[in-house]
Design an enzyme around this catalytic site. Sequence first.
Site, PDB file in Angstrom:
ATOM      1  N   HIS A 121      -5.187   2.236 -35.215  1.00 40.14           N
ATOM      2  CA  HIS A 121      -6.454   2.289 -34.460  1.00 40.14           C
ATOM      3  C   HIS A 121      -7.655   1.181 -34.841  1.00 40.14           C
ATOM      4  O   HIS A 121      -7.382   0.853 -35.874  1.00 40.14           O
ATOM      5  CB  HIS A 121      -6.978   3.880 -34.584  1.00 40.14           C
ATOM      6  CG  HIS A 121      -5.894   4.685 -34.458  1.00 40.14           C
ATOM      7  ND1 HIS A 121      -5.250   5.160 -35.510  1.00 40.14           N
ATOM      8  CD2 HIS A 121      -5.484   5.394 -33.375  1.00 40.14           C
ATOM      9  CE1 HIS A 121      -4.337   6.107 -35.141  1.00 40.14           C
ATOM     10  NE2 HIS A 121      -4.277   6.046 -33.779  1.00 40.14           N
ATOM     11  N   HIS A 136     -14.263   9.247 -38.091  1.00 46.65           N
ATOM     12  CA  HIS A 136     -13.198   8.255 -38.606  1.00 46.65           C
ATOM     13  C   HIS A 136     -12.909   7.236 -37.456  1.00 46.65           C
ATOM     14  O   HIS A 136     -12.110   6.137 -37.772  1.00 46.65           O
ATOM     15  CB  HIS A 136     -11.931   8.918 -39.264  1.00 46.65           C
ATOM     16  CG  HIS A 136     -11.073   9.674 -38.283  1.00 46.65           C
ATOM     17  ND1 HIS A 136      -9.689   9.847 -38.663  1.00 46.65           N
ATOM     18  CD2 HIS A 136     -11.161  10.033 -36.944  1.00 46.65           C
ATOM     19  CE1 HIS A 136      -9.115  10.419 -37.437  1.00 46.65           C
ATOM     20  NE2 HIS A 136      -9.936  10.533 -36.521  1.00 46.65           N
ATOM     21  N   ASP A 227      -5.452   1.789 -43.455  1.00 50.86           N
ATOM     22  CA  ASP A 227      -5.510   3.341 -42.985  1.00 50.86           C
ATOM     23  C   ASP A 227      -3.708   3.362 -42.990  1.00 50.86           C
ATOM     24  O   ASP A 227      -3.029   2.631 -42.370  1.00 50.86           O
ATOM     25  CB  ASP A 227      -5.699   3.219 -41.653  1.00 50.86           C
ATOM     26  CG  ASP A 227      -5.588   4.738 -41.072  1.00 50.86           C
ATOM     27  OD1 ASP A 227      -6.507   5.039 -40.214  1.00 50.86           O
ATOM     28  OD2 ASP A 227      -4.679   5.459 -41.363  1.00 50.86           O
ATOM     29  N   ASP A 229      -1.674   5.131 -41.578  1.00 46.14           N
ATOM     30  CA  ASP A 229      -1.056   5.153 -40.194  1.00 46.14           C
ATOM     31  C   ASP A 229      -1.016   3.840 -39.646  1.00 46.14           C
ATOM     32  O   ASP A 229      -0.242   3.915 -38.226  1.00 46.14           O
ATOM     33  CB  ASP A 229      -1.816   5.965 -39.190  1.00 46.14           C
ATOM     34  CG  ASP A 229      -3.151   5.574 -38.746  1.00 46.14           C
ATOM     35  OD1 ASP A 229      -4.213   6.407 -38.419  1.00 46.14           O
ATOM     36  OD2 ASP A 229      -3.481   4.482 -38.487  1.00 46.14           O
ATOM     37  N   GLU A 272      -6.406   7.992 -45.031  1.00 41.95           N
ATOM     38  CA  GLU A 272      -6.029   9.036 -44.254  1.00 41.95           C
ATOM     39  C   GLU A 272      -4.556   9.591 -44.701  1.00 41.95           C
ATOM     40  O   GLU A 272      -3.667  10.065 -43.869  1.00 41.95           O
ATOM     41  CB  GLU A 272      -5.842   8.261 -42.677  1.00 41.95           C
ATOM     42  CG  GLU A 272      -7.140   7.946 -42.190  1.00 41.95           C
ATOM     43  CD  GLU A 272      -7.789   8.952 -41.508  1.00 41.95           C
ATOM     44  OE1 GLU A 272      -7.145  10.176 -41.247  1.00 41.95           O
ATOM     45  OE2 GLU A 272      -8.857   8.928 -41.107  1.00 41.95           O
TER      46      GLU A 272
HETATM   47  N1  LIG Z   1      -9.403   6.384 -31.238  1.00 43.69           N
HETATM   48  C1  LIG Z   1      -9.020   7.593 -31.472  1.00 43.69           C
HETATM   49  C2  LIG Z   1     -10.626   8.666 -31.809  1.00 43.69           C
HETATM   50  O1  LIG Z   1     -10.399   9.783 -31.925  1.00 43.69           O
HETATM   51  O2  LIG Z   1     -11.695   7.823 -31.777  1.00 43.69           O
HETATM   52  C3  LIG Z   1      -8.228   8.375 -30.637  1.00 43.69           C
HETATM   53  N2  LIG Z   1      -7.163   8.683 -31.209  1.00 43.69           N
HETATM   54  C4  LIG Z   1      -6.347   9.822 -30.928  1.00 43.69           C
HETATM   55  C5  LIG Z   1      -5.959   9.936 -29.534  1.00 43.69           C
HETATM   56  C6  LIG Z   1      -4.474  10.730 -29.494  1.00 43.69           C
HETATM   57  C7  LIG Z   1      -4.099  10.725 -27.946  1.00 43.69           C
HETATM   58  C8  LIG Z   1      -3.600   9.140 -27.562  1.00 43.69           C
HETATM   59  C9  LIG Z   1      -4.924   8.349 -27.992  1.00 43.69           C
HETATM   60  N3  LIG Z   1      -5.169   8.388 -29.327  1.00 43.69           N
HETATM   61  C10 LIG Z   1      -7.423   8.871 -32.787  1.00 43.69           C
HETATM   62  C11 LIG Z   1      -8.477   7.800 -32.887  1.00 43.69           C
HETATM   63  C12 LIG Z   1      -8.917   7.625 -34.088  1.00 43.69           C
HETATM   64  C13 LIG Z   1      -8.206   7.579 -35.405  1.00 43.69           C
HETATM   65  C14 LIG Z   1      -8.947   7.177 -36.664  1.00 43.69           C
HETATM   66  B1  LIG Z   1      -8.269   6.578 -37.871  1.00 43.69           B
HETATM   67  O3  LIG Z   1      -8.993   6.514 -38.917  1.00 43.69           O
HETATM   68  O4  LIG Z   1      -7.010   7.567 -38.092  1.00 43.69           O
HETATM   69  O5  LIG Z   1      -7.366   5.290 -37.454  1.00 43.69           O
HETATM   70 MN   LIG Z   2      -8.491   4.290 -39.526  1.00 41.36          MN
HETATM   71 MN   LIG Z   3      -5.518   4.944 -37.641  1.00 36.71          MN
HETATM   72 MN   LIG Z   4      -5.290   8.068 -39.047  1.00 35.24          MN
END
Ligand SMILES: N[C@@]1(C(=O)O)CN(C[C@@H]2CCCCN2)C[C@@H]1CCC[B-](O)(O)O
Ligand SMILES: [Mn+2]
Ligand SMILES: [Mn+2]
Ligand SMILES: [Mn+2]
Length: 303
Positions: A121, A136, A227, A229, A272
């Site tokens: 992400h 996050h 991260d 992930d 994470e």
């Molecule tokens: N961009 C996001 C946000 O919530 O802002 C949306 N996303 C989840 C979402 C699930 C469904 C398909 C599209 N994605 C998680 C991401 C944040 C990750 C934070 B990290 O620190 O894990 O990288």
């Molecule tokens: Mn992240």
């Molecule tokens: Mn991530």
């Molecule tokens: Mn993550």
Amino acid sequence: DKVGVIGVPSCKGQSAGGVQHGPKALRQAGIIDKLTQLGVEVYDYGDLVFEQFDDDTPILGLKNPKNIGLAAKKISDQVSRVIKDDQIALTLGGDHSLSIGTIHGHAAAEKNMCLVWVDAHADINTPLTSPSGNVHGMALSFLVKELKEYIPQIPHFEWIKPCISAKDIAYIGLRDLDPGELWIVRNMGISCFTMHEVDRYGIDMVLRMSMQAINPHGDRPIHLSFDVDSLDPRISAATGTPVPGGLSVREGIYIAEELAATGKLTAVDLVEVNPLLGTKEERDLTVYAVYMFIISGLSLCVI
Ligand SMILES: N[C@@]1(C(=O)O)CN(C[C@@H]2CCCCN2)C[C@@H]1CCC[B-](O)(O)O
Ligand SMILES: [Mn+2]
Ligand SMILES: [Mn+2]
Ligand SMILES: [Mn+2]
């Protein structure tokens, strides 16, 4: 080189319980012992303790502004101190909102720093583009100078001074961006090596292009924000937001080794890891992948 280890048991930047146990899991994996055995001079500052505030109402959808804003200040001060003590600041997380503090603190100690963000992400939603309100996924938006005009005033975030330019950032491993993030990454001209580029050029060329873009003379201190992930979920399932089609362990290790080999690696965030997610096997594999990542990299700092 000397390494200063800072535990940051943060979880309020996202919604899955358990990520606050990341530092403990990474310590139990034996990172500190192994680095010491390899001849790295390690200073363990323990885990930061954050006062919990229950009266923490969301603002513009952004969740836990008070808890996160105050925690980030503590993190920033601690990372600054460690780097000023001529140690590599190794921060064990905790959710990725902690990078607001680590990058802010790094920039306070080394204003010419540059940033490699390894993640599935972009974590650059503004409070107004975020689909979740989870900080996050917004961490970088508070730090990038060119985004200042798009960031509304958030209580307890007023102390954060944007401290890095879009041109000083390189992303590696991206494969899940929101519409607002796509616009920002494209229009701010942030160097972006998604999994497509990793497949196309290979990880070595991606790293060379990253350094060419943000550290062409090899003179800038490097902040590596990792991260877990970013890795493929088959080897890192114990994390809050897994996305298929990620980096292999070898690609992850290669990133750590190459950046360490520059001799300019000054701060690393390991974030994470959520020991409560996935099966025991998945958790142990996730923790081991992070262990291999950091040991491979920092053990090169002994040479
Ligand atoms: N961009 C996001 C946000 O919530 O802002 C949306 N996303 C989840 C979402 C699930 C469904 C398909 C599209 N994605 C998680 C991401 C944040 C990750 C934070 B990290 O620190 O894990 O990288
Ligand atoms: Mn992240
Ligand atoms: Mn991530
Ligand atoms: Mn993550």
